[in-house]
Design a protein around this motif. Structure first.
Motif, PDB file in Angstrom:
ATOM      1  N   LYS A  31      50.117  43.302  44.571  1.00 58.56           N
ATOM      2  CA  LYS A  31      48.724  42.180  45.306  1.00 58.56           C
ATOM      3  C   LYS A  31      48.673  40.853  44.248  1.00 58.56           C
ATOM      4  O   LYS A  31      49.500  40.848  43.053  1.00 58.56           O
ATOM      5  N   LYS A  32      48.183  39.868  44.466  1.00 57.06           N
ATOM      6  CA  LYS A  32      47.830  38.432  43.088  1.00 57.06           C
ATOM      7  C   LYS A  32      46.928  38.309  43.274  1.00 57.06           C
ATOM      8  O   LYS A  32      45.721  37.989  44.399  1.00 57.06           O
ATOM      9  N   ARG A  33      46.130  38.378  42.549  1.00 54.90           N
ATOM     10  CA  ARG A  33      44.643  37.339  42.282  1.00 54.90           C
ATOM     11  C   ARG A  33      44.743  36.726  42.376  1.00 54.90           C
ATOM     12  O   ARG A  33      44.972  35.420  41.831  1.00 54.90           O
ATOM     13  N   ILE A  34      43.708  35.902  42.541  1.00 56.45           N
ATOM     14  CA  ILE A  34      43.240  34.472  43.461  1.00 56.45           C
ATOM     15  C   ILE A  34      42.499  33.824  42.446  1.00 56.45           C
ATOM     16  O   ILE A  34      41.605  34.054  41.886  1.00 56.45           O
ATOM     17  N   ALA A  57      38.462  37.226  44.511  1.00 58.18           N
ATOM     18  CA  ALA A  57      39.205  37.650  45.471  1.00 58.18           C
ATOM     19  C   ALA A  57      40.760  38.116  45.373  1.00 58.18           C
ATOM     20  O   ALA A  57      41.419  37.936  44.354  1.00 58.18           O
ATOM     21  N   THR A  58      41.086  39.118  45.698  1.00 54.17           N
ATOM     22  CA  THR A  58      42.710  39.298  45.757  1.00 54.17           C
ATOM     23  C   THR A  58      43.579  39.267  47.161  1.00 54.17           C
ATOM     24  O   THR A  58      42.680  40.271  48.192  1.00 54.17           O
ATOM     25  N   TYR A  59      44.896  38.931  47.159  1.00 50.23           N
ATOM     26  CA  TYR A  59      45.365  38.501  47.600  1.00 50.23           C
ATOM     27  C   TYR A  59      46.867  39.669  48.138  1.00 50.23           C
ATOM     28  O   TYR A  59      47.503  39.832  47.397  1.00 50.23           O
ATOM     29  N   ASP A 117      30.595  30.557  50.084  1.00 52.14           N
ATOM     30  CA  ASP A 117      29.632  29.693  50.539  1.00 52.14           C
ATOM     31  C   ASP A 117      28.374  30.812  50.365  1.00 52.14           C
ATOM     32  O   ASP A 117      28.590  31.453  51.310  1.00 52.14           O
ATOM     33  N   SER A 118      27.608  30.404  49.682  1.00 49.44           N
ATOM     34  CA  SER A 118      26.041  31.571  49.688  1.00 49.44           C
ATOM     35  C   SER A 118      25.500  30.928  49.199  1.00 49.44           C
ATOM     36  O   SER A 118      25.477  29.598  48.738  1.00 49.44           O
ATOM     37  N   PRO A 119      24.553  31.550  48.922  1.00 49.05           N
ATOM     38  CA  PRO A 119      22.631  30.621  48.145  1.00 49.05           C
ATOM     39  C   PRO A 119      22.972  30.626  47.339  1.00 49.05           C
ATOM     40  O   PRO A 119      21.908  29.828  47.048  1.00 49.05           O
ATOM     41  N   ILE A 120      23.173  31.687  46.672  1.00 47.22           N
ATOM     42  CA  ILE A 120      23.595  31.329  44.731  1.00 47.22           C
ATOM     43  C   ILE A 120      24.739  31.230  44.658  1.00 47.22           C
ATOM     44  O   ILE A 120      24.836  30.594  42.888  1.00 47.22           O
ATOM     45  N   LEU A 121      25.866  31.386  45.257  1.00 45.78           N
ATOM     46  CA  LEU A 121      27.014  30.428  44.360  1.00 45.78           C
ATOM     47  C   LEU A 121      27.744  30.256  45.304  1.00 45.78           C
ATOM     48  O   LEU A 121      28.551  30.405  46.744  1.00 45.78           O
ATOM     49  N   TYR A 122      28.677  29.375  44.338  1.00 43.10           N
ATOM     50  CA  TYR A 122      30.567  28.256  46.134  1.00 43.10           C
ATOM     51  C   TYR A 122      31.332  28.924  44.685  1.00 43.10           C
ATOM     52  O   TYR A 122      30.952  28.746  43.649  1.00 43.10           O
ATOM     53  N   ALA A 123      32.592  29.182  45.770  1.00 44.47           N
ATOM     54  CA  ALA A 123      33.821  29.096  45.200  1.00 44.47           C
ATOM     55  C   ALA A 123      35.116  28.715  45.624  1.00 44.47           C
ATOM     56  O   ALA A 123      34.942  29.190  46.800  1.00 44.47           O
ATOM     57  N   GLU A 124      36.135  28.922  45.169  1.00 46.84           N
ATOM     58  CA  GLU A 124      37.021  28.116  45.975  1.00 46.84           C
ATOM     59  C   GLU A 124      38.477  28.197  45.197  1.00 46.84           C
ATOM     60  O   GLU A 124      38.172  28.493  44.058  1.00 46.84           O
ATOM     61  N   GLY A 125      39.181  28.878  46.150  1.00 44.56           N
ATOM     62  CA  GLY A 125      40.695  28.761  44.888  1.00 44.56           C
ATOM     63  C   GLY A 125      42.159  29.142  46.768  1.00 44.56           C
ATOM     64  O   GLY A 125      41.667  29.345  47.220  1.00 44.56           O
ATOM     65  N   ALA A 126      43.003  28.722  45.504  1.00 47.92           N
ATOM     66  CA  ALA A 126      44.384  28.147  46.323  1.00 47.92           C
ATOM     67  C   ALA A 126      44.775  29.972  46.508  1.00 47.92           C
ATOM     68  O   ALA A 126      45.225  30.514  45.026  1.00 47.92           O
ATOM     69  N   PHE A 127      45.761  30.384  47.566  1.00 50.79           N
ATOM     70  CA  PHE A 127      46.913  31.056  47.261  1.00 50.79           C
ATOM     71  C   PHE A 127      47.725  30.626  48.151  1.00 50.79           C
ATOM     72  O   PHE A 127      47.485  29.621  49.536  1.00 50.79           O
ATOM     73  N   VAL A 128      48.661  31.111  48.646  1.00 48.77           N
ATOM     74  CA  VAL A 128      50.285  30.562  48.876  1.00 48.77           C
ATOM     75  C   VAL A 128      51.149  31.680  50.053  1.00 48.77           C
ATOM     76  O   VAL A 128      50.722  32.884  49.831  1.00 48.77           O
ATOM     77  N   VAL A 129      51.340  31.771  51.035  1.00 45.23           N
ATOM     78  CA  VAL A 129      51.480  32.351  52.197  1.00 45.23           C
ATOM     79  C   VAL A 129      52.897  32.066  52.605  1.00 45.23           C
ATOM     80  O   VAL A 129      53.142  31.286  52.800  1.00 45.23           O
ATOM     81  N   GLU A 130      54.021  32.544  51.875  1.00 46.51           N
ATOM     82  CA  GLU A 130      55.620  32.294  51.696  1.00 46.51           C
ATOM     83  C   GLU A 130      56.227  33.960  53.228  1.00 46.51           C
ATOM     84  O   GLU A 130      55.530  33.970  53.928  1.00 46.51           O
TER      85      GLU A 130
END
Length: 130
Positions: A31-34, A57-59, A117-130
């Motif tokens: 696993k990889k943590r985003i 988020a965990t990939y 995206d929610s009424p409480i928070l907004y979050a974003e992160g990147a991940f790579v698919v190999e």
């Protein structure tokens, strides 16, 4: 009979060590943590210093899924966006009912972004698919 035990014991010990090593190798890369950049939207939460809402988020590359844990985010939308800014997938869930959610990962290799995206928070992160 003693000779059978003399042969059997080293074989069993060797088998146990080899299987433990294989499990340990799979566990290290399973696993990889985003890393998510999070912005709280609800000003009352910021003023009262009640930071109970968060997203994680965990990939899992072997299973091609992302596991989300969104605590206290209410009705939450999840987007997967490619590096060109095109929306690949969209889904929504109620984190009040169940804070855990699974998102399928695109099959095409490349860099993608997960947007929560929610009424409480907004979050974003990147991940790579190999």
């Amino acid at each position: 009979m003693k000779q059978i035990f003399k042969l059997l014991i080293p074989v069993l010990i060797f088998g146990a060590l080899v299987s433990y090593d294989a499990i340990a190798k799979d566990g290290r890369h399973a696993k990889k943590r985003i890393i998510l950049t999070t912005i709280l939207k609800d000003l009352d939460k910021i003023i009262n210093r009640d930071f109970g809402s968060n997203a994680d988020a965990t990939y899992y590359p072997d299973a091609d899924i992302i596991e989300l844990a969104c605590d206290g985010t209410k009705e939450t939308s999840v987007y997967i966006v490619n590096s060109n800014g095109e929306e690949i997938s969209y889904d929504s869930f109620d984190a009040g009912m169940n804070p855990y959610y699974m998102v399928d990962v695109p099959q095409v290799p490349g860099t993608y972004y997960i947007v929560i995206d929610s009424p409480i928070l907004y979050a974003e992160g990147a991940f790579v698919v190999e």
